[in-house]
Design a protein around this motif. Structure first.
Motif, mmCIF file in Angstrom:
data_model
loop_
_atom_site.group_PDB
_atom_site.id
_atom_site.type_symbol
_atom_site.label_atom_id
_atom_site.label_comp_id
_atom_site.label_asym_id
_atom_site.label_seq_id
_atom_site.Cartn_x
_atom_site.Cartn_y
_atom_site.Cartn_z
ATOM 1 N N THR A 82 6.076 -6.062 1.096
ATOM 2 C CA THR A 82 7.053 -5.180 0.873
ATOM 3 C C THR A 82 6.379 -3.935 1.919
ATOM 4 O O THR A 82 5.575 -3.758 2.287
ATOM 5 N N GLY A 83 7.499 -3.125 2.206
ATOM 6 C CA GLY A 83 7.201 -1.520 2.890
ATOM 7 C C GLY A 83 6.226 -1.070 2.413
ATOM 8 O O GLY A 83 6.131 -0.829 1.310
ATOM 9 N N ALA A 84 5.491 -0.114 2.979
ATOM 10 C CA ALA A 84 4.403 0.667 2.665
ATOM 11 C C ALA A 84 5.243 2.093 2.252
ATOM 12 O O ALA A 84 6.494 2.259 2.685
ATOM 13 N N VAL A 85 4.639 2.610 1.148
ATOM 14 C CA VAL A 85 5.017 3.939 0.800
ATOM 15 C C VAL A 85 4.161 4.826 1.314
ATOM 16 O O VAL A 85 3.199 4.995 1.141
ATOM 17 N N THR A 86 4.921 5.814 2.186
ATOM 18 C CA THR A 86 4.115 6.932 2.845
ATOM 19 C C THR A 86 4.939 8.210 2.135
ATOM 20 O O THR A 86 5.828 8.406 2.303
ATOM 21 N N VAL A 87 3.936 9.267 1.795
ATOM 22 C CA VAL A 87 4.252 10.476 1.340
ATOM 23 C C VAL A 87 3.637 11.597 1.882
ATOM 24 O O VAL A 87 2.359 11.634 1.991
ATOM 25 N N THR A 88 4.189 12.673 2.396
ATOM 26 C CA THR A 88 3.667 13.893 2.845
ATOM 27 C C THR A 88 4.198 15.158 2.007
ATOM 28 O O THR A 88 5.315 15.184 1.446
ATOM 29 N N GLY A 89 2.804 16.027 1.581
ATOM 30 C CA GLY A 89 3.392 16.889 0.874
ATOM 31 C C GLY A 89 3.296 16.581 -0.687
ATOM 32 O O GLY A 89 2.941 15.391 -1.121
ATOM 33 N N GLU A 90 4.077 17.326 -1.303
ATOM 34 C CA GLU A 90 3.953 17.187 -2.907
ATOM 35 C C GLU A 90 5.040 15.944 -3.229
ATOM 36 O O GLU A 90 6.288 15.873 -2.865
ATOM 37 N N PRO A 91 4.545 14.902 -4.097
ATOM 38 C CA PRO A 91 5.533 13.854 -4.156
ATOM 39 C C PRO A 91 6.736 14.150 -5.015
ATOM 40 O O PRO A 91 6.810 15.110 -6.076
ATOM 41 N N TYR A 129 0.820 -1.271 -0.243
ATOM 42 C CA TYR A 129 -0.184 0.173 0.026
ATOM 43 C C TYR A 129 0.863 1.110 -0.101
ATOM 44 O O TYR A 129 1.763 1.108 0.249
ATOM 45 N N TYR A 130 0.353 2.296 -0.408
ATOM 46 C CA TYR A 130 0.779 3.722 -0.344
ATOM 47 C C TYR A 130 -0.271 4.738 0.125
ATOM 48 O O TYR A 130 -1.465 4.274 -0.036
ATOM 49 N N VAL A 131 0.310 5.681 0.962
ATOM 50 C CA VAL A 131 -0.470 6.519 1.534
ATOM 51 C C VAL A 131 0.022 8.148 1.314
ATOM 52 O O VAL A 131 1.170 8.088 1.556
ATOM 53 N N HIS A 132 -0.754 8.944 0.864
ATOM 54 C CA HIS A 132 -0.284 10.217 0.921
ATOM 55 C C HIS A 132 -1.084 11.256 1.672
ATOM 56 O O HIS A 132 -2.130 11.113 1.762
ATOM 57 N N GLY A 133 -0.441 12.096 2.266
ATOM 58 C CA GLY A 133 -0.939 13.387 3.362
ATOM 59 C C GLY A 133 -0.326 14.520 3.331
ATOM 60 O O GLY A 133 0.801 14.518 2.708
ATOM 61 N N GLY A 134 -1.045 15.390 3.652
ATOM 62 C CA GLY A 134 -0.535 16.808 3.584
ATOM 63 C C GLY A 134 0.763 16.946 4.645
ATOM 64 O O GLY A 134 1.466 17.530 4.269
ATOM 65 N N ASN A 135 0.552 16.139 5.899
ATOM 66 C CA ASN A 135 1.566 16.489 6.828
ATOM 67 C C ASN A 135 1.545 15.252 7.648
ATOM 68 O O ASN A 135 2.704 15.058 8.412
ATOM 69 N N LYS A 160 10.612 12.979 -6.935
ATOM 70 C CA LYS A 160 11.109 11.816 -7.730
ATOM 71 C C LYS A 160 11.261 10.555 -7.104
ATOM 72 O O LYS A 160 10.939 9.500 -7.504
ATOM 73 N N ALA A 161 11.826 10.745 -5.733
ATOM 74 C CA ALA A 161 12.027 9.609 -5.053
ATOM 75 C C ALA A 161 10.659 8.819 -4.630
ATOM 76 O O ALA A 161 10.538 7.531 -4.313
ATOM 77 N N ASP A 162 9.558 9.584 -4.065
ATOM 78 C CA ASP A 162 8.380 9.117 -3.910
ATOM 79 C C ASP A 162 7.651 8.323 -4.953
ATOM 80 O O ASP A 162 7.160 7.243 -4.757
ATOM 81 N N VAL A 163 7.767 9.123 -6.259
ATOM 82 C CA VAL A 163 7.190 8.356 -7.526
ATOM 83 C C VAL A 163 8.112 6.983 -7.588
ATOM 84 O O VAL A 163 7.360 6.085 -8.113
ATOM 85 N N ASP A 164 9.609 7.151 -7.689
ATOM 86 C CA ASP A 164 10.079 5.611 -7.911
ATOM 87 C C ASP A 164 9.459 4.684 -7.016
ATOM 88 O O ASP A 164 9.659 3.462 -7.138
ATOM 89 N N ALA A 165 9.378 5.117 -5.678
ATOM 90 C CA ALA A 165 9.147 4.232 -4.637
ATOM 91 C C ALA A 165 7.846 3.538 -4.861
ATOM 92 O O ALA A 165 7.511 2.478 -4.557
ATOM 93 N N CYS A 166 6.910 4.263 -5.319
ATOM 94 C CA CYS A 166 5.568 3.683 -5.898
ATOM 95 C C CYS A 166 5.739 2.790 -6.996
ATOM 96 O O CYS A 166 5.187 1.697 -6.847
#
Length: 153
Positions: A120-129, A92-98, A131-137
């Motif tokens: 595998t580990g979750a992808v968690t992103v805060t703020g604007e994704p 899973y992946y989760v995106h949040g503002g903060n 390149k590393a966040d997109v690559d992790a997804c």
């Protein structure tokens, strides 16, 4: 052929970027023999879950929790799928503002109840994704799909 079900709630451009990266990773030509099915969280059904061999979940973190759409998905599929899907892999992946802590806790709790195994580990992103966040997804999608391909080999 194993099936990977991607269940997502994608209400923002940031969530859309992460979703597209997950799909690109899951459907990369290097991984053969996995059928990838995409469903919006509000339209995914227990039949979709029962017909799949693994799952990828995507949600924004809203007010410290998963989106209402993903919660609705879990509410609809939990008992019909409880015994039949134990041991299946997911990511899973989760995106949040903060902060995504509450959303992560909810997904971990619900999937533990279902008996799903995190691939595998979750992808968690805060703020604007970035390149590393997109690559992790992308890696998330590829890893879960490859896990299904390997299990079928």
């Amino acid at each position: 052929m194993p099936t990977l079900l991607i269940v997502h709630h994608t209400p923002s451009p940031n969530c859309q970027a992460l979703f597209e990266a997950v799909v690109a990773g899951a459907t990369t030509p290097e991984i053969e023999g996995v059928r990838v099915v995409r469903r919006a969280a509000l339209s995914a059904t227990a039949s979709d879950v029962l017909e799949a061999d693994g799952y990828l979940l995507g949600t924004p973190a809203n007010l410290g929790y998963v989106s209402g759409a993903l919660k609705h998905f879990f509410d609809q599929v939990y008992y019909p799928c409880l015994d039949e899907t134990r041991g299946r892999i997911f990511g899973y992946y989760v995106h949040g503002g903060n902060d995504v802590t509450g959303a992560v806790r909810a997904i971990e709790s619900i999937t533990t109840g279902l008996g799903w195994r995190r691939a595998t580990g979750a992808v968690t992103v805060t703020g604007e994704p970035g390149k590393a966040d997109v690559d992790a997804c992308w890696e998330l999608g590829a890893t879960v799909a490859a896990g299904l391909a390997d299990a079928d080999a």
